[in-house]
Each structure stands twice: as C-alpha cells, then as structure tokens.
Design a protein around this motif. Sequence first.
Motif, PDB file in Angstrom:
ATOM      1  N   VAL A 154     -36.044   2.919   9.415  1.00 10.83           N
ATOM      2  CA  VAL A 154     -36.751   4.175   8.972  1.00 10.83           C
ATOM      3  C   VAL A 154     -37.657   3.979   7.593  1.00 10.83           C
ATOM      4  O   VAL A 154     -38.355   4.804   7.656  1.00 10.83           O
ATOM      5  CB  VAL A 154     -35.631   5.511   8.988  1.00 10.83           C
ATOM      6  N   ASP A 155     -37.207   3.336   6.624  1.00 12.59           N
ATOM      7  CA  ASP A 155     -37.507   3.326   5.232  1.00 12.59           C
ATOM      8  C   ASP A 155     -39.046   2.684   5.554  1.00 12.59           C
ATOM      9  O   ASP A 155     -39.804   3.021   5.033  1.00 12.59           O
ATOM     10  CB  ASP A 155     -36.808   2.483   4.340  1.00 12.59           C
ATOM     11  N   VAL A 156     -39.024   1.367   6.576  1.00 12.16           N
ATOM     12  CA  VAL A 156     -40.295   0.696   6.589  1.00 12.16           C
ATOM     13  C   VAL A 156     -41.287   1.871   7.442  1.00 12.16           C
ATOM     14  O   VAL A 156     -42.673   1.838   6.973  1.00 12.16           O
ATOM     15  CB  VAL A 156     -40.092  -0.417   7.387  1.00 12.16           C
ATOM     16  N   LEU A 157     -40.913   2.618   8.224  1.00 11.73           N
ATOM     17  CA  LEU A 157     -41.828   3.319   9.246  1.00 11.73           C
ATOM     18  C   LEU A 157     -42.141   4.650   8.089  1.00 11.73           C
ATOM     19  O   LEU A 157     -43.358   4.833   7.832  1.00 11.73           O
ATOM     20  CB  LEU A 157     -41.067   3.923  10.355  1.00 11.73           C
ATOM     21  N   SER A 158     -41.389   5.011   7.162  1.00 11.86           N
ATOM     22  CA  SER A 158     -41.786   6.064   6.385  1.00 11.86           C
ATOM     23  C   SER A 158     -42.729   5.608   5.331  1.00 11.86           C
ATOM     24  O   SER A 158     -43.875   6.402   5.048  1.00 11.86           O
ATOM     25  CB  SER A 158     -40.456   6.678   5.457  1.00 11.86           C
ATOM     26  N   ILE A 159     -42.806   4.364   4.790  1.00 14.12           N
ATOM     27  CA  ILE A 159     -43.794   3.823   3.981  1.00 14.12           C
ATOM     28  C   ILE A 159     -44.928   3.650   4.475  1.00 14.12           C
ATOM     29  O   ILE A 159     -46.144   3.946   4.105  1.00 14.12           O
ATOM     30  CB  ILE A 159     -43.320   2.533   3.132  1.00 14.12           C
ATOM     31  N   THR A 160     -44.624   3.273   5.923  1.00 16.98           N
ATOM     32  CA  THR A 160     -46.050   2.958   6.714  1.00 16.98           C
ATOM     33  C   THR A 160     -46.802   4.509   7.121  1.00 16.98           C
ATOM     34  O   THR A 160     -48.070   4.512   6.864  1.00 16.98           O
ATOM     35  CB  THR A 160     -45.544   2.505   8.336  1.00 16.98           C
ATOM     36  N   GLU A 161     -46.152   5.317   7.265  1.00 11.51           N
ATOM     37  CA  GLU A 161     -46.727   6.684   7.352  1.00 11.51           C
ATOM     38  C   GLU A 161     -47.427   7.197   6.177  1.00 11.51           C
ATOM     39  O   GLU A 161     -48.474   7.498   6.311  1.00 11.51           O
ATOM     40  CB  GLU A 161     -45.426   7.698   7.788  1.00 11.51           C
ATOM     41  N   ASN A 162     -46.721   6.945   4.900  1.00  9.71           N
ATOM     42  CA  ASN A 162     -47.267   7.287   3.826  1.00  9.71           C
ATOM     43  C   ASN A 162     -48.514   6.495   3.605  1.00  9.71           C
ATOM     44  O   ASN A 162     -49.569   7.311   3.348  1.00  9.71           O
ATOM     45  CB  ASN A 162     -46.179   6.992   2.579  1.00  9.71           C
ATOM     46  N   PHE A 163     -48.528   5.112   3.661  1.00  4.29           N
ATOM     47  CA  PHE A 163     -49.642   4.567   3.573  1.00  4.29           C
ATOM     48  C   PHE A 163     -50.802   4.905   4.390  1.00  4.29           C
ATOM     49  O   PHE A 163     -52.068   5.162   3.946  1.00  4.29           O
ATOM     50  CB  PHE A 163     -49.676   3.033   3.854  1.00  4.29           C
ATOM     51  N   ILE A 164     -50.564   5.047   5.637  1.00  3.36           N
ATOM     52  CA  ILE A 164     -51.584   5.675   6.527  1.00  3.36           C
ATOM     53  C   ILE A 164     -52.228   7.044   6.173  1.00  3.36           C
ATOM     54  O   ILE A 164     -53.331   7.132   6.113  1.00  3.36           O
ATOM     55  CB  ILE A 164     -51.080   5.782   8.236  1.00  3.36           C
ATOM     56  N   SER A 165     -51.190   8.091   5.624  1.00  2.00           N
ATOM     57  CA  SER A 165     -51.811   9.481   5.276  1.00  2.00           C
ATOM     58  C   SER A 165     -52.683   9.189   4.145  1.00  2.00           C
ATOM     59  O   SER A 165     -53.610   9.965   3.809  1.00  2.00           O
ATOM     60  CB  SER A 165     -50.546  10.214   5.060  1.00  2.00           C
ATOM     61  N   ARG A 166     -52.627   8.224   3.265  1.00  2.00           N
ATOM     62  CA  ARG A 166     -53.292   8.115   2.034  1.00  2.00           C
ATOM     63  C   ARG A 166     -54.753   7.363   2.351  1.00  2.00           C
ATOM     64  O   ARG A 166     -55.513   7.288   1.543  1.00  2.00           O
ATOM     65  CB  ARG A 166     -52.577   7.262   0.912  1.00  2.00           C
ATOM     66  N   GLY A 167     -54.710   6.735   3.380  1.00  2.55           N
ATOM     67  CA  GLY A 167     -56.121   5.989   3.967  1.00  2.55           C
ATOM     68  C   GLY A 167     -56.170   4.586   4.143  1.00  2.55           C
ATOM     69  O   GLY A 167     -57.060   3.989   4.623  1.00  2.55           O
ATOM     70  N   ALA A 168     -54.977   3.957   4.104  1.00  2.78           N
ATOM     71  CA  ALA A 168     -54.958   2.509   4.521  1.00  2.78           C
ATOM     72  C   ALA A 168     -54.954   2.547   5.934  1.00  2.78           C
ATOM     73  O   ALA A 168     -54.471   3.174   7.031  1.00  2.78           O
ATOM     74  CB  ALA A 168     -53.293   2.111   4.334  1.00  2.78           C
ATOM     75  N   ASP A 169     -56.061   1.458   6.347  1.00  6.94           N
ATOM     76  CA  ASP A 169     -56.321   1.165   7.900  1.00  6.94           C
ATOM     77  C   ASP A 169     -55.624  -0.266   8.067  1.00  6.94           C
ATOM     78  O   ASP A 169     -55.971  -0.394   9.531  1.00  6.94           O
ATOM     79  CB  ASP A 169     -57.822   1.077   8.058  1.00  6.94           C
ATOM     80  N   ARG A 170     -54.988  -0.730   7.270  1.00  8.35           N
ATOM     81  CA  ARG A 170     -54.037  -1.970   7.861  1.00  8.35           C
ATOM     82  C   ARG A 170     -52.565  -1.848   7.105  1.00  8.35           C
ATOM     83  O   ARG A 170     -52.755  -1.616   5.995  1.00  8.35           O
ATOM     84  CB  ARG A 170     -54.769  -3.195   7.498  1.00  8.35           C
ATOM     85  N   ILE A 171     -51.750  -2.380   7.977  1.00  8.33           N
ATOM     86  CA  ILE A 171     -50.302  -2.504   7.468  1.00  8.33           C
ATOM     87  C   ILE A 171     -49.989  -4.059   7.611  1.00  8.33           C
ATOM     88  O   ILE A 171     -49.919  -4.432   8.617  1.00  8.33           O
ATOM     89  CB  ILE A 171     -49.580  -1.341   8.216  1.00  8.33           C
TER      90      ILE A 171
END
Lengths: 310, 310
Positions: free
Chosen positions: B156-173
């Motif tokens: 869940v921690d990895v998924l939460s950071i993923t969501e945060n990255f995407i919400s800020r505009g990251a288009d690749r994780i």
Amino acid sequence: MSIDRTVTIREVGLRDGLQSETVFVPTVKKLELVKDLSRAGIKILETTSFVNPKAIPQLADAAELMAQVDREGIKHEIMVPNLKGAQRALEAGADRLVVFISATDAHNQANVKRSVKASLTDLEGIFNLAREGNVPVTGVIAVAFGCPYQGRVPVVDVLSITENFISRGADRISLADTTGMANPYQIRSMVKEMQNKLSTDSLCLHLHNNRGIAIANLYAGYLAGVRMFDASIGGIGGCPNVPQAAGNLATEDVAFMFEAMGIETGLNLIKLIRCAHEMEKLLQHPLPGQVMKSGPVDPQCDRENCSIRS
Amino acid sequence: MSIDRTVTIREVGLRDGLQSETVFVPTVKKLELVKDLSRAGIKILETTSFVNPKAIPQLADAAELMAQVDREGIKHEIMVPNLKGAQRALEAGADRLVVFISATDAHNQANVKRSVKASLTDLEGIFNLAREGNVPVTGVIAVAFGCPYQGRVPVVDVLSITENFISRGADRISLADTTGMANPYQIRSMVKEMQNKLSTDSLCLHLHNNRGIAIANLYAGYLAGVRMFDASIGGIGGCPNVPQAAGNLATEDVAFMFEAMGIETGLNLIKLIRCAHEMEKLLQHPLPGQVMKSGPVDPQCDRENCSIRS
C-alpha cells in the motif's frame, strides 16, 4: 507442506563444481563439506565420479572419499563415464548412478570420442550392472539446449535419447544446459515436450550460468512443473581461466529465491552460506554466488549474517 | 514487430552504474560511450545526475557532459535530487527528469535525511518546473520490494507513492529493487497491483542483482506485462568494496535473453559487448556481466566473438 510448494536442490559442487578447479581439495576437507552440506539440509549429492585421475585429478580420491563419507540422511549419486567406472561406483556404495550422453554427435565426439549411437550402446552394460545391484540410474543429456559445436539442438534428438534412457531403465532424466545457451521460452517448451515422455517428477534441470540468465531459466522450469534442480555451493563449476565466469547456479542463491517465494527447499540458508565461504577459502579465489556476499534478506538472518564473514 | 514482442532496455550505466565507481571516467570517454551505446541501439539513457559533486565526484561533469553529448536518436534522462538539480538538468537540455523517493521513511531518511511525506512535498517545485518546460517526469520508488533498514515494504505504501507521483504529473513510474531483495512472485503480485493504478506501458523495473536472482525477477516482470527495464552495461553499479558483488543487471545479458526468446530489443549484441569491454578497461576491474565473457550463442556471432576480446 504440499508437493507443489516443495523443490529439491541437488548439490553438484563436489563433482561438477570441483572438477574444473585446479586447487586440489584434500579428501578430509571434502568429507567435512559433505557433513556441513548435510547439516544445511542437502539430501542429494553428486558426490564424485570414477573417472581417469589423469583427466580429472580433483576426483582421484573418489574411492577414498566414498569409503568414509557420511551417509545418514544423504544420498550419494555418482557420475560414471563407462562400465569400469560403474563397477567401482557400485563397489563404493553409490545410491544412484548418473550416466551421460550429449544431445549432439559433435559434442559427444569431443567429450568421449564416440557417436551418440555408440555411447547409447555402451550404456547397456552399465544399466545391466545397476539392475543387478538394484541401484537406480539417472540419464543426463548434455548440451540439451544448445551445442557449442553444432549450435541449435533439435528437440526430437533430446526426446529420442530420453526414450532410449527410459527403455534401458533410467528412472530420472536430467537435461543439462552445459554451456549456458538456454533461454526461458526454450526451457518452457522443452519441459512441455518432455512431459509427453515422462512424469515431471522424474525430470531434473542442470543449468549453467555462462550468459547470466540461468536463474531465469530455472524459474521458467519451475513454472513449467519441474521440481528438481542441480546447483553447486558458491556457484562453482566455471572455467578457472576466466575469472568470474560463472559455472553452475549457486545452491544458496537458488535456495534463497525459492524460500523467498514461499517454496520449501528444506535447506538452512545460513548454513549453506557458511559452506560457500568454506569452499571459497579452500579454492582460494572469489566464487560467483551472490547471497554469500549479500546475505539473506530476513532481518533475523541479517543479524546472524554479521558474524558470517568473520 | 508487435508490441508484445518488443521491450525497451533503459541504459543506466553512466549514472547508477558509474556513481559507485571510484575510478573517474573522463568526460571524453563518457561521450564516446554514449556514442557507442547509441550505435548499439540504446534509445534511452539515464545519462547523469545533477548532484553535489562532493557526494558523487563521478558525476561532477554533468553539465559538461550534457553540453557535448550526442542527441540524435537517443533520449537523455537525468536524475534530479532537488529543485536546484532540476533547474540545472532542464538548462542542460534533459529530455526527461527522473525523481526518486524511497518506499520507507527509514531508507528515505538515510538517503536524503527527510521523511517520505516531506520529500513528496519537495517534489512540487520540480514537477512545476518540468511542466513549464514541457519535459516529462519519471517517479522512481526506491526500495519498493524490500528495505535494508525496515525489511518488508507494505504494498500500500508503494501504491500510495505511485498515486502521489501520478497526481503531480509523472507519466512513468519505476519500481526499484535497490538492494536486490525482490523475488519473482513478489514482482508478479506487485505488477498486478500497479496495473490498477496505471498502464503497464508506463511502468519500468529497476532490479539489482545482490542475491543473484534479478534476471528471474525481470523475467517475472516481463511475464506480468512490463515492457521497460533498466540495465547497465557490463552490470556495473555494485559495491566497489565487495569484489563481484553485482549491481544492476548487465544490459547485454538482458538483451541476450530477450533476443534468444524472440523478443526484439532493437539492440546489437556484439556492439553492446564491445561497450562492456570498453567500460571494463576504463574501470580497471572485472565486471559482473556474463555475456561479455561467454559471447552470444549465435554461431555467426561466435565467429565474430573471436575478435571481441582482442
């Protein structure tokens, strides 16, 4: 412990691993290694081979080793190149004989100076001896996934040798990627083909790491249903003239992967790592195994790990 | 060439590989390596990082390197640790910024002396800058599969950071197994979880080989649908204090595996091997890559291979 969550790692370090090492490991040290490997949970060992001591000086002590070796809870399998070797192996109390043939004439000629057909005929005597002694036999097919002389190996040739081995009485077939030429898709399709010839329980994979992908090949074999894999402590078995050129997969790396996946190996990783460090000391050069350098992941093991290198 | 038969190998040798090497590689040699890697078919390079030169002297020439680097047909991605680094990377003409955060507070504190939450807040400025410059951003999650300080990492921690990255505009994780603690089943289940958050096309795996099973992890990632993988030429990126302790997967080993499986990488194996040997010469110690020692399997390559080591 379901059968699907269990694998057997067959330790080949003392034979396939040591045979290419130039530093002779004294018999007394080999006996200690057998004891330590057994304590680490190893149940099947390819202990030695009765070969010409001039060809492989490292294994010249085969009879002496077998006469003194620990036998409780551990099966000693012996590779035999010919009838004389088989006789000596049976006299030495081998729990199983391991015979081998290359998948290609080119490699078989280079290895034993005979055609595949001639080698298969030669095996008759060995299989008869083993039957009389009530000792099981494994048939190894070398260069089953690629031949350094011939290149591609037709699957039908591997299947044909498999049938021949089985018809003579072999109850286990080991497919060897002798020079590390296999890839995961090839392993998957080969295992599928083999499953038409024998139960997957009777199949073993012997994978060399010359191109760095042997553990992916092993994983592909596992996914396809294979449950027995050869490995050597510390990953020994490479070419001593090429520093860091990996040979077999390291027993402790394979054990680490399966245990991390929740698949039981029956092995104690910390004790295996100690064996690998002992082997490294004996051989006087760095070994390619990785877990012996990084340690296991488990925090409890990590704490123990602090004392491993001391 | 179907998308399912194609993968992208992202070369990280010049950044993640070199940053732990003590021998400084002169800028002119780095420029030659970029040229050679590009000729070998590399299309995406993590070229350098704008970090404190006192912390990582190897990357002190980031601006100089970027000013002269070949750009045709190759994307230069730059890792940035902070806003100042991002500004300099954009000025240097980065094709993409790469930001990173650890999955655990313990590792993030050790790495950048901040909590994960504080680091995420810090990223705001970098993402704004990148948006103004119309430059895409990758979010790397370090120690995503295990943390040397904390042990297990909750998914869940990895998924939460993923969501945060995407919400800020990251288009690749990019999920990084920073110290080689992952196993194939974990990769498989993590990729599956990630697929609920983003397209698999937007996912990259960065796998270290500390425990010898990174290539099995990569194969598991491929089977789960991942099509972009980091690797470093020759497998550099290990700890220089531990001889043979592998770092990243070797680019040429990964390329070998995929090509052998019939999956296109767009890479020329012979040329990659030459790059690996060049890197080995520059670093003055043996590299962990295996294909650079054994050569490719293809007989035609084998013949060419005779001249590789010369």
